[in-house]
Motif scaffolding. Sequence first.
Motif, mmCIF file in Angstrom:
data_model
loop_
_atom_site.group_PDB
_atom_site.id
_atom_site.type_symbol
_atom_site.label_atom_id
_atom_site.label_comp_id
_atom_site.label_asym_id
_atom_site.label_seq_id
_atom_site.Cartn_x
_atom_site.Cartn_y
_atom_site.Cartn_z
ATOM 1 N N ARG A 134 -6.713 5.441 -0.212
ATOM 2 C CA ARG A 134 -7.570 5.691 -1.380
ATOM 3 C C ARG A 134 -7.754 7.190 -1.590
ATOM 4 O O ARG A 134 -7.769 7.670 -2.729
ATOM 5 C CB ARG A 134 -8.924 5.006 -1.188
ATOM 6 C CG ARG A 134 -8.842 3.473 -1.222
ATOM 7 C CD ARG A 134 -10.134 2.848 -0.783
ATOM 8 N NE ARG A 134 -10.454 3.202 0.601
ATOM 9 C CZ ARG A 134 -11.513 2.774 1.255
ATOM 10 N NH1 ARG A 134 -12.387 1.989 0.656
ATOM 11 N NH2 ARG A 134 -11.721 3.137 2.520
ATOM 12 N N PHE A 135 -7.884 7.942 -0.492
ATOM 13 C CA PHE A 135 -7.999 9.394 -0.611
ATOM 14 C C PHE A 135 -6.709 9.979 -1.168
ATOM 15 O O PHE A 135 -6.734 10.895 -1.998
ATOM 16 C CB PHE A 135 -8.313 10.019 0.748
ATOM 17 C CG PHE A 135 -8.522 11.503 0.710
ATOM 18 C CD1 PHE A 135 -9.771 12.029 0.456
ATOM 19 C CD2 PHE A 135 -7.453 12.372 0.900
ATOM 20 C CE1 PHE A 135 -9.965 13.420 0.398
ATOM 21 C CE2 PHE A 135 -7.631 13.747 0.845
ATOM 22 C CZ PHE A 135 -8.892 14.263 0.597
ATOM 23 N N VAL A 136 -5.577 9.450 -0.733
ATOM 24 C CA VAL A 136 -4.288 9.961 -1.201
ATOM 25 C C VAL A 136 -4.140 9.712 -2.702
ATOM 26 O O VAL A 136 -3.684 10.593 -3.445
ATOM 27 C CB VAL A 136 -3.122 9.312 -0.440
ATOM 28 C CG1 VAL A 136 -1.785 9.877 -0.923
ATOM 29 C CG2 VAL A 136 -3.264 9.537 1.062
ATOM 30 N N ARG A 137 -4.529 8.515 -3.147
ATOM 31 C CA ARG A 137 -4.433 8.217 -4.587
ATOM 32 C C ARG A 137 -5.282 9.170 -5.412
ATOM 33 O O ARG A 137 -4.870 9.631 -6.486
ATOM 34 C CB ARG A 137 -4.902 6.785 -4.861
ATOM 35 C CG ARG A 137 -3.992 5.697 -4.334
ATOM 36 C CD ARG A 137 -4.647 4.339 -4.549
ATOM 37 N NE ARG A 137 -4.037 3.277 -3.758
ATOM 38 C CZ ARG A 137 -4.694 2.234 -3.275
ATOM 39 N NH1 ARG A 137 -6.010 2.111 -3.522
ATOM 40 N NH2 ARG A 137 -4.069 1.314 -2.579
ATOM 41 N N ASP A 138 -6.483 9.471 -4.920
ATOM 42 C CA ASP A 138 -7.422 10.298 -5.686
ATOM 43 C C ASP A 138 -7.180 11.791 -5.511
ATOM 44 O O ASP A 138 -7.578 12.589 -6.380
ATOM 45 C CB ASP A 138 -8.865 9.982 -5.268
ATOM 46 C CG ASP A 138 -9.285 8.563 -5.620
ATOM 47 O OD1 ASP A 138 -8.641 7.955 -6.500
ATOM 48 O OD2 ASP A 138 -10.250 8.058 -5.003
ATOM 49 N N ASN A 139 -6.555 12.189 -4.383
ATOM 50 C CA ASN A 139 -6.417 13.614 -4.076
ATOM 51 C C ASN A 139 -5.001 13.952 -3.570
ATOM 52 O O ASN A 139 -4.850 14.527 -2.484
ATOM 53 C CB ASN A 139 -7.439 14.011 -3.005
ATOM 54 C CG ASN A 139 -8.857 13.664 -3.378
ATOM 55 O OD1 ASN A 139 -9.523 14.415 -4.087
ATOM 56 N ND2 ASN A 139 -9.326 12.527 -2.890
ATOM 57 N N PRO A 140 -3.987 13.607 -4.331
ATOM 58 C CA PRO A 140 -2.619 13.846 -3.831
ATOM 59 C C PRO A 140 -2.335 15.312 -3.549
ATOM 60 O O PRO A 140 -1.611 15.631 -2.596
ATOM 61 C CB PRO A 140 -1.726 13.296 -4.946
ATOM 62 C CG PRO A 140 -2.582 13.307 -6.170
ATOM 63 C CD PRO A 140 -3.967 13.017 -5.692
ATOM 64 N N GLU A 141 -2.894 16.218 -4.351
ATOM 65 C CA GLU A 141 -2.610 17.637 -4.137
ATOM 66 C C GLU A 141 -3.230 18.146 -2.849
ATOM 67 O O GLU A 141 -2.666 19.024 -2.177
ATOM 68 C CB GLU A 141 -3.098 18.456 -5.336
ATOM 69 C CG GLU A 141 -2.323 18.186 -6.618
ATOM 70 C CD GLU A 141 -0.815 18.320 -6.424
ATOM 71 O OE1 GLU A 141 -0.386 19.311 -5.797
ATOM 72 O OE2 GLU A 141 -0.070 17.448 -6.896
ATOM 73 N N ALA A 142 -4.398 17.619 -2.474
ATOM 74 C CA ALA A 142 -5.032 18.020 -1.219
ATOM 75 C C ALA A 142 -4.187 17.578 -0.032
ATOM 76 O O ALA A 142 -4.050 18.304 0.967
ATOM 77 C CB ALA A 142 -6.439 17.425 -1.122
ATOM 78 N N VAL A 143 -3.600 16.396 -0.131
ATOM 79 C CA VAL A 143 -2.752 15.899 0.953
ATOM 80 C C VAL A 143 -1.466 16.721 1.028
ATOM 81 O O VAL A 143 -0.982 17.053 2.128
ATOM 82 C CB VAL A 143 -2.443 14.405 0.762
ATOM 83 C CG1 VAL A 143 -1.648 13.869 1.951
ATOM 84 C CG2 VAL A 143 -3.727 13.606 0.602
ATOM 85 N N SER A 198 -2.218 19.908 2.775
ATOM 86 C CA SER A 198 -2.301 19.692 4.224
ATOM 87 C C SER A 198 -0.906 19.657 4.834
ATOM 88 O O SER A 198 -0.652 20.258 5.892
ATOM 89 C CB SER A 198 -3.037 18.379 4.516
ATOM 90 O OG SER A 198 -3.039 18.087 5.895
ATOM 91 N N ASP A 252 -10.548 21.710 5.848
ATOM 92 C CA ASP A 252 -10.584 23.013 5.191
ATOM 93 C C ASP A 252 -10.993 24.093 6.194
ATOM 94 O O ASP A 252 -11.954 23.925 6.953
ATOM 95 C CB ASP A 252 -11.588 23.001 4.032
ATOM 96 C CG ASP A 252 -11.091 22.199 2.841
ATOM 97 O OD1 ASP A 252 -9.882 21.913 2.790
ATOM 98 O OD2 ASP A 252 -11.919 21.862 1.972
#
Length: 419
Positions: A5-14, A17, A108
Amino acid sequence: MIDIRFVRDNPEAVKASQRARGADESLVDTLLRADESRRSTLQLAEETRAEQKALSRTIGKASPDERQAILAQAQELSAKVKELEQVASDANGEYERVARSIDNIVIDGVPAGGEDDYEVLKHVGEVSSFDFPVRDHLDIAEGLEAIDMTRGTKVSGSRFYYLTGIGARLELAMLTAAADLAEANGFKLTITPTLVKPEVMAGTGFLGAHSDEIYHLPADDLYLVGTSEVALAGFHSDEIIDLSDGPKRYAGWSTCYRREAGSYGKDTRGIIRVHQFNKVEMFSYCTPDGAEEEHAKLLALEEEMLAKVELPYRVIDTAAGDLGSSAARKFDCEAWLPSQERWMEVTSTSNCTTFQARRLGIRERVNGQTQTVATLNGTLATTRWLVAILENHQQEDGSLYVPEGLRPYLGGREIISPL
């Protein structure tokens, strides 16, 4: 395993990383495509199954003339359901494969880069200086008849050893002091299994890039642990645990095993890199929101233990590319090694956030809903510490100064003299 769910909502953050780790950021898009494929194929299979069930319910009400046609259609749908279920299973398998190839998302502030890109957070204590020629830990230990490498090699091969006499006593003193410190701070002392099943080893993230470091027993399909973190992570696998009174904390005392693959020619003298050693490891289960605070607590306890044995050390924030797959952040304490005039890692503590617990099915219940917990680990004492203790507390006559924190465990001895 990371939270999809985090990946779907925040692909750029992943992706960021992955870049910080020096890993393949295209895996994030591959994972999202695999996620979409498994969801769409599963939905189609479920819709077709529902259609088949609805059709089957009409058979009893159908006229004899209609029944044969309905039965044929139902059989056709049944075959289609099986085909779609296999497609969905294959899609889910591909999703699982890609998901397990992506390491935990770094927190972060973690330095980007590789092994040499760490950030030094602080130095504690004065680097040891001597007005006599410095001896290395093995010279000192052999004078005290504390370590026998020759017979260790004779019996078991290279990188094995015996701790004898005061060497064995020193290790027991150090580990017992660590166990006492852990218990005094709410950790339940646990002597853990040193053999674990593949699903537990994989669940903690140790069967990835560094799986060649692990001893495997094929006849039993069991793995020898390199840290009691593995057994302690598996302790609550597939459970819903109660964290309403705060984190669940354990201290695991165990023998540990590492193949030291790829370390040929490195630290071949003495007991810096060996295949078997003992360790007291802290392990915590806590809420995701409390993980960073718990991480600071584990680091503080490591520093308290280093103060007991009176070692000069520094604390580093490990760079993203040097983190294990499970760790979102790792702090290392490195003690000064006088014979080599360098810093040597003696402790590490990792915040694994929800990565391990998601793989191992460890949850808590919050407001009637379940959520994945966070796991953390940290070394409180291990055999390698003897290297730093011997070298930093050596005396000119070959004797050893006993740190005050260890004296109660050694009958009050202040000096250990050569035999």
